[in-house]
Scaffold this motif. Structure first.
Motif, PDB file in Angstrom:
ATOM      1  N   PHE A 225      -6.314   8.407   2.418  1.00  0.00           N
ATOM      2  CA  PHE A 225      -5.266   9.391   2.147  1.00  0.00           C
ATOM      3  C   PHE A 225      -4.457   8.970   0.923  1.00  0.00           C
ATOM      4  CE2 PHE A 225      -3.468   6.217   4.949  1.00  0.00           C
ATOM      5  CZ  PHE A 225      -2.177   6.010   4.493  1.00  0.00           C
ATOM      6  N   ASP A 226      -3.956   9.978   0.229  1.00  0.00           N
ATOM      7  CA  ASP A 226      -3.020   9.771  -0.867  1.00  0.00           C
ATOM      8  C   ASP A 226      -1.620  10.089  -0.364  1.00  0.00           C
ATOM      9  OD1 ASP A 226      -5.226   9.320  -2.470  1.00  0.00           O
ATOM     10  OD2 ASP A 226      -5.211  11.327  -3.347  1.00  0.00           O
ATOM     11  N   ILE A 227      -0.621   9.414  -0.938  1.00  0.00           N
ATOM     12  CA  ILE A 227       0.779   9.690  -0.598  1.00  0.00           C
ATOM     13  C   ILE A 227       1.435  10.357  -1.801  1.00  0.00           C
ATOM     14  CG2 ILE A 227       2.976   8.709   0.118  1.00  0.00           C
ATOM     15  CD1 ILE A 227       1.447   6.317   1.249  1.00  0.00           C
ATOM     16  N   ILE A 228       2.135  11.463  -1.541  1.00  0.00           N
ATOM     17  CA  ILE A 228       2.861  12.173  -2.597  1.00  0.00           C
ATOM     18  C   ILE A 228       4.270  12.440  -2.095  1.00  0.00           C
ATOM     19  CG2 ILE A 228       2.998  14.284  -3.976  1.00  0.00           C
ATOM     20  CD1 ILE A 228      -0.044  14.450  -3.857  1.00  0.00           C
TER      21      ILE A 228
ATOM     22  N   SER B  36       0.832  -1.204   0.000  1.00  0.00           N
ATOM     23  CA  SER B  36       0.000   0.000   0.000  1.00  0.00           C
ATOM     24  C   SER B  36       0.863   1.249   0.000  1.00  0.00           C
ATOM     25  CB  SER B  36      -0.922   0.013   1.225  1.00  0.00           C
ATOM     26  OG  SER B  36      -2.054  -0.794   1.020  1.00  0.00           O
ATOM     27  N   ASP B  37       1.891   1.254   0.822  1.00  0.00           N
ATOM     28  CA  ASP B  37       2.823   2.375   0.907  1.00  0.00           C
ATOM     29  C   ASP B  37       3.447   2.644  -0.459  1.00  0.00           C
ATOM     30  OD1 ASP B  37       4.752   4.241   1.645  1.00  0.00           O
ATOM     31  OD2 ASP B  37       5.482   3.097   3.353  1.00  0.00           O
ATOM     32  N   ASN B  38       4.020   1.614  -1.069  1.00  0.00           N
ATOM     33  CA  ASN B  38       4.728   1.771  -2.334  1.00  0.00           C
ATOM     34  C   ASN B  38       3.818   2.229  -3.467  1.00  0.00           C
ATOM     35  OD1 ASN B  38       6.997   0.849  -1.010  1.00  0.00           O
ATOM     36  ND2 ASN B  38       6.970  -1.182  -1.930  1.00  0.00           N
TER      37      ASN B  38
ATOM     38  N   GLN C 158       1.390   7.406   8.880  1.00  0.00           N
ATOM     39  CA  GLN C 158       0.619   6.585   7.955  1.00  0.00           C
ATOM     40  C   GLN C 158      -0.161   5.504   8.711  1.00  0.00           C
ATOM     41  OE1 GLN C 158       1.462   3.791   4.001  1.00  0.00           O
ATOM     42  NE2 GLN C 158       3.091   5.074   4.773  1.00  0.00           N
ATOM     43  N   LEU C 159       0.477   4.891   9.690  1.00  0.00           N
ATOM     44  CA  LEU C 159      -0.164   3.841  10.475  1.00  0.00           C
ATOM     45  C   LEU C 159      -1.377   4.387  11.232  1.00  0.00           C
ATOM     46  CD1 LEU C 159      -0.072   0.903  11.452  1.00  0.00           C
ATOM     47  CD2 LEU C 159       1.530   1.622  13.237  1.00  0.00           C
TER      48      LEU C 159
ATOM     49  N   ASN D  84       8.443  13.915  17.804  1.00  0.00           N
ATOM     50  CA  ASN D  84       8.410  12.689  17.003  1.00  0.00           C
ATOM     51  C   ASN D  84       7.116  11.913  17.214  1.00  0.00           C
ATOM     52  OD1 ASN D  84      11.910  12.074  16.838  1.00  0.00           O
ATOM     53  ND2 ASN D  84      10.525  12.070  15.097  1.00  0.00           N
ATOM     54  N   ILE D  85       5.986  12.507  16.923  1.00  0.00           N
ATOM     55  CA  ILE D  85       4.711  11.855  17.162  1.00  0.00           C
ATOM     56  C   ILE D  85       4.569  10.598  16.314  1.00  0.00           C
ATOM     57  CG2 ILE D  85       3.526  13.354  15.479  1.00  0.00           C
ATOM     58  CD1 ILE D  85       1.046  13.163  17.309  1.00  0.00           C
ATOM     59  N   GLY D  86       5.049  10.639  15.070  1.00  0.00           N
ATOM     60  CA  GLY D  86       4.963   9.463  14.197  1.00  0.00           C
ATOM     61  C   GLY D  86       5.872   8.343  14.644  1.00  0.00           C
ATOM     62  N   ARG D  87       7.113   8.685  14.954  1.00  0.00           N
ATOM     63  CA  ARG D  87       8.072   7.667  15.374  1.00  0.00           C
ATOM     64  C   ARG D  87       7.650   7.029  16.693  1.00  0.00           C
ATOM     65  NH1 ARG D  87      14.295   8.648  17.228  1.00  0.00           N
ATOM     66  NH2 ARG D  87      14.889   6.456  17.424  1.00  0.00           N
ATOM     67  N   LEU D  88       7.076   7.846  17.580  1.00  0.00           N
ATOM     68  CA  LEU D  88       6.584   7.313  18.846  1.00  0.00           C
ATOM     69  C   LEU D  88       5.544   6.227  18.612  1.00  0.00           C
ATOM     70  CD1 LEU D  88       6.271  10.561  20.981  1.00  0.00           C
ATOM     71  CD2 LEU D  88       7.387   8.453  21.751  1.00  0.00           C
TER      72      LEU D  88
END
Length: 702
Positions: A411-414, A286-288, A401-402, A569-573
């Motif tokens: 969501f779309d990834i750009i 999905s990510d790729n 993303q998670l 680092n909200i995402g990394r957390l």
């Protein structure tokens, strides 16, 4: 008179025929139908001796593949080459490649031939050491008897084109796949870094390109010469790709070029590989595909499920549950299917995945009219740090993303470097999230500022835009006091109950990793006071967590949009620890500034059921309008546990409410074509999936 009438009628017919001929659309290139079902046979040299074209083609047919990728040349020739600059595989049988191509074509299977120009055999190296990589310390990149080459030396600049030209002259191939393009700095197969190539051809070409600079020996981002070298790498890479594109198009317009870059290619290939460490990332496909599809919308994307566990474990495949998720995620996000094997399928060392492959490929073939011709419903964009993100920045990106995945927010990834090329698209989103995004060009910043003024909301995390203090101040009202600070031991206070509705039972939220210290004087408001580290130690002495005067959130309105910065680092957390409070901060902020994000898909599905909704058009004649209706994909990840994959647990009674701007004529389950009961009111479609196994799809027709 009769003769004259006949002549006139003939002329009228001829003119009409000619007019019709002129208006006929050009034939669509085969890959643009976006229905690829690829199987790649990565052949070790010795398998060329036993490869049977008849059994290979029979397996491709049995597994519903419509495209084969097979070795041709570069590192070694798998065909009878006449070129001295190419080493011939000693196990090669002269007729095999030709037989494979012909027999595949008889069954309607396209053949893409694989070239790898990253290395040459030692016999070529001994004759032409000047063609090969040399490190700043004089080292070579060697794998057994293969030597890494230099891009700017004659082998790649001239010999590669001779090799590909020879193959195109000998065989009616359908495509060219380039493996491992790009500059060499690592021995990728041994995980060893050696440094910037110091080949004399590189030195000379860089000197000419830079107008007198010396080729750098260290990768130092602060060095202006290294910055020029990065420009040089892009220029030379694009220049080589353009030469290949021109060569291929001069031969035949229907030969596809496929590789991992986006310029002068027809098919962007990506890879879902096994993780090297924890936490394990189950959303690789999905990510790729999401990333590549929305960053480069004019390209066809083919994301390969790499069977091998790693370079040192090529004969052991990843788990069947992981392969199923990868393939279903490919379908749901708009890629075809793609699988990379070591050798062919006969006598394979690990056949556990074969039934999964057969099942999913067969499903795609049966229903391919409903796949591949999609446009997104998403009004949220997540900015990626690259097509192949890595390191701590990738953890921040994946953590965000998670959170979105588990909250079922479409969501779309750009990729960040494409913001300036996707200006209209960016301005159409209600929310753009920038996880630790830096290195934005002035053009990209202009796009974001214009989008913000027109009503697009922005959320930036950790050190996003900290490399551009003026942009950080203008957009977010933030000024950096300290960009790097260890947040371990600090706490956040969710101080506003009207915003932090999901945190009403918590008064202190743990922190670790980076916690930037910002001055928010220029912001409209600030939240989440940061408490000091206090007194570490045994229970008897802990405490002392006092307000520091700094905050972990600021909000600033500009025009019709709102910009929020969360400088930690909200995402990394969340990626590393998975504590819900950090996800809840982000979800509360989204709900505060763009509540519509929560309304496109509303479901009781568990967090580990991935929900992907697309506008679709029947894919019967290639990519076109996507106004036939909606398709909802459900991918069951409940079998994923930490780093292991098991059979997913069946999920019952999944209720969905999906934003739907038309009154549906028909709603049905794709697998069995049975109707699904639904209601439609106020542009919201409601339906229930009674039972979900590993995957399900519900089609909604206008």
């Amino acid at each position: 008179m009769k003769k004259l009438t006949c002549i006139i009628l003939y002329l009228v017919y001829a003119l009409q025929s000619n007019a019709q001929t002129k208006t006929l659309p050009a034939k669509l290139a085969w890959w643009k139908h976006n229905n690829l079902r690829v199987i790649q046979t990565n052949l070790p040299d010795y398998e060329a001796a036993t490869l049977n074209p008849d059994s290979l083609v029979a397996d491709l047919v049995n597994y519903s593949a419509n495209t084969l990728i097979i070795n041709a040349g570069g590192i070694m020739a798998f065909y009878p080459t006449k070129l001295d600059l190419q080493y011939t595989n000693p196990y090669m049988k002269p007729n095999t490649l030709g037989d494979v191509v012909n027999k595949c074509h008889q069954k309607g299977i396209k053949v893409i031939v694989r070239f790898d120009f990253s290395r040459v055999h030692e016999s070529i190296f001994k004759a032409h050491p000047d063609w090969c990589y040399i490190s700043p310390k004089g080292e070579r990149i060697i794998n057994t008897n293969m030597y890494a080459v230099s891009i700017n030396a004659p082998y790649v600049q001239e010999g590669a084109f001779q090799i590909m030209n020879e193959v195109m002259d000998m065989y009616p191939i359908d495509g060219i796949f380039l493996n491992m393009p790009g500059y060499q700095v690592n021995n990728a197969y041994e995980g060893k870094y050696l440094g910037i190539d110091q080949n004399e051809a590189d030195k000379k070409r860089f000197y000419e390109y830079s107008k007198g600079l010396t080729l750098p020996t260290e990768e130092n981002p602060a060095d202006p010469t290294f910055a020029k070298y990065l420009e040089f790498k892009k220029f030379t890479g694009d220049d080589w790709s353009k030469k290949l594109y021109d060569l291929v198009r001069s031969k035949h317009r229907d030969i596809a070029i496929c590789t991992y870059t986006e310029k002068y290619v027809d098919i962007i290939r990506h890879e879902s590989q096994a993780n090297n460490g924890v936490p394990y990332w189950p959303y690789t496909a999905s990510d790729n595909v999401n990333n590549a599809t929305h960053s480069f919308p004019k390209h066809i994307i083919s994301n390969a499920s790499i069977q091998q566990i790693g370079f040192q474990s090529r004969y052991n495949a990843v788990e069947p549950g992981e392969v199923a998720i990868r393939l279903y995620e490919n379908i749901a996000n708009g890629s075809g299917l793609d699988l990379s094997l070591m050798g062919d399928m006969r006598g394979y060392e690990d056949e556990r995945n074969f039934e999964v492959i057969k099942k999913v490929y067969g499903f795609h073939k049966k229903h391919e009219a409903y796949f591949g011709n999609y446009s997104s419903i998403a009004k949220v964009a997540l900015i990626a740090p690259g097509l192949w993100p890595g390191g701590l920045t990738a953890q921040e990106y994946r953590g965000v993303q998670l959170m979105l995945k588990e909250a079922h927010i479409p969501f779309d990834i750009i990729v960040s470097e494409q913001i300036e090329n996707q200006a209209d698209k960016i301005k159409g989103y209600g929310l753009v999230i920038l996880p630790e995004t830096t290195g934005l060009t002035p053009e990209a910043l202009k796009v974001l500022k214009e989008a913000l003024a027109n009503g697009t909301n922005l959320i930036a995390t950790n050190t996003a835009m900290s490399d551009n203090p003026q942009a950080l101040l203008d957009i977010f009202g933030a000024k950096v006091i300290a960009k790097e600070y260890d947040g371990g031991g600090n706490y956040l206070q969710p101080d506003n109950a009207a915003i932090f509705k999901r945190l009403k039972q918590q008064r202190m939220l743990m922190l670790k990793f980076n916690l930037a210290q910002y001055d928010f004087t220029a912001a409209d408001s600030h939240y989440l006071p940061i408490l000091s580290k206090g007194r570490p130690g045994p229970p008897e002495i802990i405490g002392g967590h006092e307000p520091t005067g700094y905050y972990a959130m600021a909000l600033k309105k500009t025009g019709k949009g709102t910009a929020v910065v969360l400088p930690f680092n909200i995402g990394r957390l969340y990626y590393q620890n998975g504590y819900q409070e950090h996800k809840n901060i982000l979800l509360d902020v989204i709900e505060r500034i763009y509540p519509k994000a929560m309304q496109d898909v509303v479901t009781n599905a568990p967090e580990k059921v991935e929900v992907i909704v697309q506008h679709y058009g029947k894919n019967t004649a290639g990519m076109g309008a996507t106004n036939d209706g909606l398709i909802t994909h459900l991918i069951n990840l409940t079998g994923f546990s930490g780093a292991s994959y098991f059979e997913p647990l069946p999920v019952y009674g999944i209720k969905l409410k999906v934003r739907c701007d038309f009154k549906p004529r028909q709603v049905f389950s794709l697998a069995n074509r049975k109707p699904v009961m639904f209601s439609w009111q106020n542009r919201v479609l409601s339906f229930t999936v009674d039972k979900l196994g590993d995957y399900g799809a519900v089609v909604v027709n206008r």
